[in-house]
Design a protein around this motif. Structure first.
Motif, short mmCIF file in Angstrom:
data_model
loop_
_atom_site.label_atom_id
_atom_site.label_comp_id
_atom_site.label_asym_id
_atom_site.label_seq_id
_atom_site.Cartn_x
_atom_site.Cartn_y
_atom_site.Cartn_z
N ILE A 99 7.81 5.99 -2.87
CA ILE A 99 7.03 4.82 -3.74
C ILE A 99 6.73 5.35 -5.07
O ILE A 99 7.03 6.70 -5.22
CB ILE A 99 5.72 4.63 -2.94
N ILE A 100 6.48 4.65 -5.87
CA ILE A 100 5.97 4.82 -7.33
C ILE A 100 4.47 4.41 -7.52
O ILE A 100 4.02 3.35 -7.03
CB ILE A 100 6.72 4.12 -8.40
N ILE A 101 3.62 5.25 -7.97
CA ILE A 101 2.37 5.17 -8.17
C ILE A 101 1.70 5.08 -9.47
O ILE A 101 2.71 5.54 -10.44
CB ILE A 101 1.29 6.05 -7.05
N ASP A 102 0.54 4.75 -9.73
CA ASP A 102 -0.13 4.56 -11.27
C ASP A 102 -0.60 5.95 -11.46
O ASP A 102 -1.08 5.74 -12.87
CB ASP A 102 -1.15 3.54 -11.17
N HIS A 142 -5.31 1.39 3.63
CA HIS A 142 -4.99 2.26 2.38
C HIS A 142 -4.75 3.63 2.49
O HIS A 142 -5.66 4.40 2.71
CB HIS A 142 -5.99 1.87 1.58
N PRO A 143 -3.43 4.26 2.50
CA PRO A 143 -3.37 5.60 2.56
C PRO A 143 -4.13 6.47 1.62
O PRO A 143 -4.23 7.76 1.94
CB PRO A 143 -1.84 5.89 2.60
N PHE A 144 -4.22 5.89 0.41
CA PHE A 144 -4.88 6.79 -0.35
C PHE A 144 -6.49 6.82 -0.27
O PHE A 144 -6.94 8.06 -0.66
CB PHE A 144 -4.74 6.35 -1.95
N HIS A 145 -7.02 5.98 0.58
CA HIS A 145 -8.38 6.04 1.03
C HIS A 145 -8.22 7.27 2.06
O HIS A 145 -9.24 8.24 2.16
CB HIS A 145 -8.84 4.78 1.92
N LEU A 154 0.88 -1.19 0.03
CA LEU A 154 -0.04 -0.01 -0.12
C LEU A 154 0.71 1.30 -0.06
O LEU A 154 0.48 2.31 -0.06
CB LEU A 154 -0.83 0.03 1.30
N GLY A 155 2.18 1.04 -0.07
CA GLY A 155 3.01 2.30 0.07
C GLY A 155 3.35 2.85 1.19
O GLY A 155 4.02 3.88 1.51
N VAL A 202 -0.23 1.26 -5.87
CA VAL A 202 1.28 1.55 -5.71
C VAL A 202 2.01 0.60 -6.54
O VAL A 202 1.49 -0.68 -6.50
CB VAL A 202 1.51 1.26 -4.16
N LEU A 203 2.90 0.81 -7.50
CA LEU A 203 3.66 0.34 -8.26
C LEU A 203 4.93 -0.49 -7.55
O LEU A 203 5.22 -1.46 -7.72
CB LEU A 203 3.89 0.92 -9.52
#
Length: 554
Positions: A522-525, A459-462, A241-242, A541-542
């Motif tokens: 982190i690398i994200i999409d 999930h941090p993007f939540h 989840l990054g 998260v990639l």
């Protein structure tokens, strides 16, 4: 031996975890990246390349020279962010949750009981004498009523069943568990807790806050192998989840010792800033050991988690005035008020940070007042103490956070999870000081953001989505709940990076991508700064890197 559930979890995630991680090179340059970071001052900065030597960043920017490079990686325009720091979670609680009964998805009491039945049927080879689970939330059920032992007893399971509410402030148990704990109609509720009883005076199977301990203290503590299994599951999940660092909100001595052993063996893959539990009988002995930190900055122990009250959903949050939907109830103080002075003095006197759980306005006021009194006794230890959650605060008390330098450690998804019942609990007037992120930021407070996993999903993007939109995962309500308390994406990112690091005394090494800091990123999409806020929640998260090593790749 690995449980069948854990094996299933591992199989599902194995494709996500790097099976042959990139080895640590001397100097690495990642170019052609669409990078975002904050600087030490909190300003948003974009960059196109980053270089790090071993675990330390040596340069970030658009054009620079670092001399000889051992490895160059072309990011092909992908988006890079600093590693996410979750400022309030429960590491082994997450691991246990991943490996035990999960009833979060249950839409009714009957469905939750069926999930327990399904789990037991799938684990017939389990040697465990207890059935443990978590995640129920009666607020989401059609009747909104608390569950009872009857539905669990109907499963005809001869083992004690203990299911924690999603917030961890109540447990739902069967008759076998009640009998093991010796809880009967004549058993009084303990201080700071409630044994819920029916009209005839019999226990219903619901134990709130400190009453939960009557059963939970009987559950065998996990041994080192079980703890390692939980840690591995949690590590893998968080990295996917990054999340590169987390603050573990309340651990006992046995877990503190376990973490130190894992750090010494290089088995911590997510950084842990651990808070000692104020309820541990060995707290004084642990404080006497002083601050603990390993050489790789993977483990830091220099704080204490104290417990003020319960949670809003179970009506255990301590309020100045009664609950709007329960006029005879003011909530619960988990730690008696008369014990607060000695606790605060012991922790601050040992030069430890104190992080106080306070959800209701009464608990928040008590904490603020006690901090003020204790600061006068220990003026050398007044920096970066925290109130965990700071959820419902009297409007007139909010400025005290800034005056005293208290950090509100808050969880954005709590607001979007609670919005369907918060006004019922406290009424519209008290909501003016509830989940008040923008009000805190406007007055100059630094907020440490987190999730409180496994209470909420990790999930941090939540969390970023909730902070920016004040909306559920379905993007409702349309304008956001109490929209004036929304924050900007830059502010939200700061709460999950720089200010989370600040709240752990780690902003000199974590929280931003700058020369001299750890290579956690982190690398994200997707570019979260250029898309509609409603799309932030779906970010994937990639790659996740910690200490300059790739720990996860999708």
């Amino acid at each position: 031996m690995l449980t069948r559930n854990f094996l299933r979890y591992t199989i599902l995630t194995l494709t996500l975890v790097v099976t042959s991680p990139i080895s640590l090179a001397n100097t690495t340059l990642i170019k052609n990246v669409n990078g975002y970071t904050l600087n030490t001052q909190g300003d948003l900065v974009q960059f196109s390349q980053i270089a790090f030597k071993d675990d330390k960043i040596i340069a970030v920017g658009n054009t620079f020279s670092v001399g000889a490079v051992d490895r160059t990686i072309d990011a092909q325009g992908q988006v890079m962010l600093p590693g996410i720091i979750d400022a309030h979670g429960h590491m082994l609680g997450l691991g246990e949750n991943l490996l035990s009964v999960d009833v979060r998805s249950a839409k009714s009491e009957a469905e939750a009981a069926q999930l327990v039945q399904n789990f037991i049927a799938a684990h017939t080879d389990s040697a465990s004498e207890w059935v443990i689970g978590r995640g129920w939330n009666q607020v989401l059920w059609p009747n909104k009523q608390f569950p009872t032992k009857a539905s669990l007893d109907a499963l005809n399971i001869d083992k004690p069943i203990v299911l924690s509410r999603v917030d961890g402030h109540a447990v739902w148990v069967n008759t076998v568990a009640l009998e093991k704990a010796g809880i009967t109609a004549t058993t009084p509720s303990p201080s700071g807790g409630e044994i819920v009883k029916d009209a005839a005076g019999n226990p219903t199977g619901l134990l709130i806050d400190n009453a939960s301990y009557l059963v939970e203290k009987l559950i065998p503590k996990p041994d080192a192998a079980q703890l390692a299994e939980q840690l591995q599951a949690a590590n893998e999940h968080l990295l996917s989840l990054g999340i590169t660092s987390m603050h573990d909100a309340g651990i006992g001595q046995h877990v503190a010792e376990f973490y130190q052993a894992q750090a010494a063996a290089n088995k911590l893959h997510v950084r842990i800033y651990a808070m000692l539990a104020a309820t541990d009988k060995n707290l004084s002995a642990m404080l006497s050991q002083g601050h603990i930190a390993d050489a790789n900055a993977m483990l830091s122990i220099r704080s204490v988690k104290a417990y003020g009250d319960g949670a809003l959903g179970s009506r255990g949050a301590a309020l100045l005035e009664p609950y709007s939907d329960d006029p005879d109830n003011h909530g619960l103080l988990v730690t008696p008020q008369e014990q607060l002075p000695s606790l605060f003095r012991e922790v601050l006197g040992a030069n430890f940070q104190l992080n106080f759980h306070a959800i209701g306005d009464r608990a928040n006021r008590l904490a603020l007042d006690e901090f003020a009194k204790t600061f006068a006794i220990f003026p050398e230890n007044t920096e970066r103490h925290r109130i965990e959650h700071a959820q419902v605060v009297a409007v007139e008390d909010i400025p005290k956070f800034k005056t005293l330098g208290i950090i509100p450690s808050m969880q954005p998804t709590h607001a979007t999870s609670d919005m369907n019942m918060a006004e019922d609990r406290v009424g519209k007037a008290r909501l003016k000081g509830a989940y008040a992120w923008q009000t805190f930021l406007t007055q100059g407070s630094r907020i440490a953001f987190g999730s409180d996993f496994p209470v909420e999903l990790a999930h941090p993007f939540h969390g970023l989505h909730a902070a920016v939109t004040r909306q559920s995962g379905d993007n409702i309500p349309e304008s956001g709940w109490i929209p004036e308390e929304r924050v900007t994406l830059e502010q939200a990112l700061r709460g999950f990076t720089l200010d989370a690091a600040y709240s752990a005394f780690q902003d000199d090494i974590l929280g931003t991508l700058e020369a001299g800091k750890k290579a956690d990123f982190i690398i994200i999409d997707r570019d979260i700064f250029s898309i509609h806020p409603s799309k932030i929640r779906d970010t994937q998260v990639l790659e996740t890197w910690v200490n300059g090593e790739q720990k996860f790749r999708l």
